[in-house]
Design an enzyme around this catalytic site. Structure first.
Site, PDB file in Angstrom:
ATOM      1  N   PRO A  24      -2.377 -12.301   3.525  1.00  9.50           N
ATOM      2  CA  PRO A  24      -1.782 -12.146   2.195  1.00  9.50           C
ATOM      3  C   PRO A  24      -0.262 -12.248   2.279  1.00  9.50           C
ATOM      4  O   PRO A  24       0.367 -11.635   3.138  1.00  9.50           O
ATOM      5  CB  PRO A  24      -2.214 -10.736   1.773  1.00  9.50           C
ATOM      6  CG  PRO A  24      -2.481 -10.016   3.065  1.00  9.50           C
ATOM      7  CD  PRO A  24      -2.981 -11.053   4.023  1.00  9.50           C
ATOM      8  N   THR A  26       3.306 -12.481  -0.315  1.00 10.25           N
ATOM      9  CA  THR A  26       3.905 -12.446  -1.643  1.00 10.25           C
ATOM     10  C   THR A  26       4.520 -13.804  -1.969  1.00 10.25           C
ATOM     11  O   THR A  26       5.358 -14.302  -1.221  1.00 10.25           O
ATOM     12  CB  THR A  26       4.986 -11.354  -1.721  1.00 10.25           C
ATOM     13  OG1 THR A  26       4.375 -10.085  -1.472  1.00 10.25           O
ATOM     14  CG2 THR A  26       5.644 -11.339  -3.088  1.00 10.25           C
ATOM     15  N   HIS A 175      -4.387  -2.690  -0.252  1.00  7.13           N
ATOM     16  CA  HIS A 175      -3.111  -2.815   0.460  1.00  7.13           C
ATOM     17  C   HIS A 175      -2.587  -1.402   0.767  1.00  7.13           C
ATOM     18  O   HIS A 175      -1.950  -0.768  -0.068  1.00  7.13           O
ATOM     19  CB  HIS A 175      -2.117  -3.595  -0.382  1.00  7.13           C
ATOM     20  CG  HIS A 175      -0.964  -4.151   0.398  1.00  7.13           C
ATOM     21  ND1 HIS A 175      -0.674  -3.761   1.680  1.00  7.13           N
ATOM     22  CD2 HIS A 175      -0.019  -5.085   0.076  1.00  7.13           C
ATOM     23  CE1 HIS A 175       0.393  -4.412   2.111  1.00  7.13           C
ATOM     24  NE2 HIS A 175       0.804  -5.235   1.163  1.00  7.13           N
ATOM     25  N   GLY A 176      -2.844  -0.954   1.987  1.00  4.31           N
ATOM     26  CA  GLY A 176      -2.343   0.341   2.428  1.00  4.31           C
ATOM     27  C   GLY A 176      -1.241   0.194   3.446  1.00  4.31           C
ATOM     28  O   GLY A 176      -1.050   1.090   4.278  1.00  4.31           O
ATOM     29  N   ALA A 177      -0.504  -0.910   3.396  1.00  6.00           N
ATOM     30  CA  ALA A 177       0.461  -1.254   4.444  1.00  6.00           C
ATOM     31  C   ALA A 177       1.823  -1.593   3.858  1.00  6.00           C
ATOM     32  O   ALA A 177       2.033  -1.567   2.644  1.00  6.00           O
ATOM     33  CB  ALA A 177      -0.063  -2.455   5.239  1.00  6.00           C
ATOM     34  N   TYR A 180       4.250  -0.049   0.626  1.00  5.72           N
ATOM     35  CA  TYR A 180       3.886   0.118  -0.771  1.00  5.72           C
ATOM     36  C   TYR A 180       3.209   1.482  -0.972  1.00  5.72           C
ATOM     37  O   TYR A 180       3.192   2.309  -0.058  1.00  5.72           O
ATOM     38  CB  TYR A 180       3.029  -1.059  -1.222  1.00  5.72           C
ATOM     39  CG  TYR A 180       3.798  -2.366  -1.147  1.00  5.72           C
ATOM     40  CD1 TYR A 180       4.806  -2.653  -2.064  1.00  5.72           C
ATOM     41  CD2 TYR A 180       3.562  -3.283  -0.125  1.00  5.72           C
ATOM     42  CE1 TYR A 180       5.548  -3.830  -1.971  1.00  5.72           C
ATOM     43  CE2 TYR A 180       4.301  -4.455  -0.024  1.00  5.72           C
ATOM     44  CZ  TYR A 180       5.289  -4.724  -0.953  1.00  5.72           C
ATOM     45  OH  TYR A 180       6.027  -5.877  -0.850  1.00  5.72           O
TER      46      TYR A 180
END
Length: 360
Positions: A24, A26, A175-177, A180
Site C-alpha cells: 500500500p 499513498t 492499517h496499524g502502522a 497513524y
C-alpha cells in the site's frame, strides 16, 4: 532460481499465483470527494497485468468525521465512495489479480484544516507535515479521544470493512502502522493515557485488537482480514519499540487472538534484525508469536533478497513498494530475465501522472 517467489500461496480463501504483493502506498490521486476514479483503475490494474498476484490499495479513510489524513485521499466512508471502487476492483480482476482495501484512520497525522485531529493523547506529532502530500510546517496538536470517540473509530472500521466486502474487494487490511491512529495508541510517547488503552504494551495494542474483533464479527469468519504493523512512522522513521522482542511477543500474540488472516510487517529493511539485541527480523517475530501467514515489506525490490527471505521461512509473502512504481511488471520482468528499472525519487512524479495510454 525463484522456486519460492513464484510458487502458489493460499492466503485464507485466496489462491494466489505467486508470493508478490503490491505494498500500500499513498498516492493522493482520488477525487477531492474521496471517490476513486478511472486513473486509479488503470494504475492498480497495471500491477496485476504485470504479474503481481495480490494488490493492496493505499489507505482508505473509514469515516467523514475525523479519519482523513490528506486531501485527495480516497475513502470508503459511505456507499458512494465504496461504489466508486467497483471499476478499480473489476480492472484488477480482469488482469487476474486480487485486491485488498487498506483501511486507515489518520489520528493526529492530519494535513488539512477541515476538522480537529484526534489521537490517544493531546500530544503534538513529531516532525513536519509531508511536503510530497501537500503539507508544510508543523502538525497541529490533536484532541485526546474520549471513550465515545474510540467506539466511533472502532465502528467506522467495521462499517468500512462491510462496505469493502459488499463492493467486491477480496479482503481488507487494517492499517496499524506508520504512525497513524492505531499506531499512535501502540507508541509509548504518543499514548499517555491512564485508562485501559494506555500504559502497558498489552493495553496500548488493545484498540487494534478491538478493531480486528469488530471487523471479524461484521464480515464473518472466512473473509480476508489483515493487519499492518511497523515500528517506524512516516514522521518518525527510526522509532523502535522500547522493550524489543518482549513488546513484539505481546503485540503479535494479542493480534493473533483477534483472528486476522495475516500480519503485514513493514520495516526500513525487512531482512535486517528488528532490534539490536536479536538476530530476528520483525517478520520472523510476527510468524513466531502469531503463527499466522506474514507479509514482509521493506527494501525487497531486489528479487534475490525477496527469494532469500522466503526460502529462510522468515515470511510467506513479500510486498514491493517503490520498485513496483518503476516496474509495475516486476514479476513478469524477473520471470523473463529482463532488467529492472532503477528507482530514484525523480521517477515518482511521472508514475503518479502517467497519461492514459501509459496505463494500458
Amino acid at each position: 532460481m525463484w522456486n519460492n517467489l513464484f510458487s502458489n500461496f493460499q492466503l485464507g480463501g485466496l489462491d494466489l499465483p505467486n508470493r508478490a504483493v503490491l505494498a500500500p502506498m499513498t498516492r493522493t490521486s482520488a477525487e477531492l470527494s474521496g471517490k476513486a476514479n478511472e486513473k486509479m483503475a488503470r494504475y492498480y490494474a497495471r500491477f496485476a497485468k504485470g504479474g503481481i498476484g495480490l494488490v493492496i490499495t493505499e489507505g482508505l479513510y473509514p469515516n467523514h468525521v475525523n479519519s482523513r489524513s490528506y486531501n485527495y485521499q480516497p475513502g470508503i466512508a459511505d456507499e458512494d465512495q465504496a461504489a466508486s471502487w467497483q471499476p478499480v476492483i473489476e480492472a484488477v480482476h480482469r488482469e487476474g489479480g486480487k485486491v485488498i482495501a487498506q483501511l486507515m484512520h489518520a489520528g493526529a497525522l492530519v494535513q488539512h484544516n477541515d476538522f480537529t485531529a484526534i489521537a490517544p493523547s493531546a500530544v503534538q506529532p513529531v516532525g513536519e507535515l509531508l511536503k510530497e502530500h501537500g503539507g508544510s510546517g508543523e502538525f497541529a496538536t490533536p484532541r485526546e479521544m474520549t471513550k465515545e470517540d474510540i467506539q466511533i473509530a472502532i465502528d467506522s472500521f467495521a462499517q468500512a470493512a462491510v462496505r469493502a466486502k459488499k463492493v467486491g474487494f477480496d479482503g481488507v487490511e487494517v492499517h496499524g502502522a506508520n504512525g497513524y491512529l492505531l499506531d499512535q495508541f501502540v507508541t509509548d510517547y504518543t499514548n499517555q493515557r491512564t485508562d485501559e488503552y494506555g500504559g502497558s504494551t498489552e493495553n496500548r495494542i488493545r484498540l487494534t485488537v478491538e478493531v480486528l474483533h469488530a471487523i471479524r464479527s461484521a464480515v464473518g469468519p472466512n473473509y480476508i482480514v489483515g493487519v499492518r504493523i511497523s515500528q517506524g512512522k512516516v514522521n518518525d522513521f527510526h522509532h523502535k519499540w522500547a522493550n524489543g522482542e518482549k513488546d513484539a511477543q505481546t503485540i503479535f500474540e494479542q493480534l493473533a487472538e483477534a483472528s486476522p488472516t495475516y500480519i503485514h510487517t513493514t520495516e526500513y529493511k525487512a531482512f535486517a534484525p528488528a532490534f539490536a539485541n536479536t538476530q530476528f527480523t520483525l517478520a520472523e517475530l510476527a510468524k513466531r508469536y502469531s503463527h499466522l501467514p506474514v507479509i514482509a515489506n521493506g527494501k525487497l525490490g531486489d528479487p534475490e533478497k525477496a527469494e532469500s527471505l522466503l526460502a529462510d521461512g522468515a515470511a510467506n509473502m513479500i510486498a514491493i513498494g517503490r520498485e513496483a512504481l518503476v516496474n509495475p511488471d516486476w514479476v513478469n520482468k524477473i520471470k523473463e530475465g529482463r532488467a529492472l528499472n532503477v528507482f530514484c525519487h525523480q521517477s515518482l512524479e511521472p508514475i503518479a501522472t502517467l497519461r492514459e495510454e501509459e496505463y494500458a
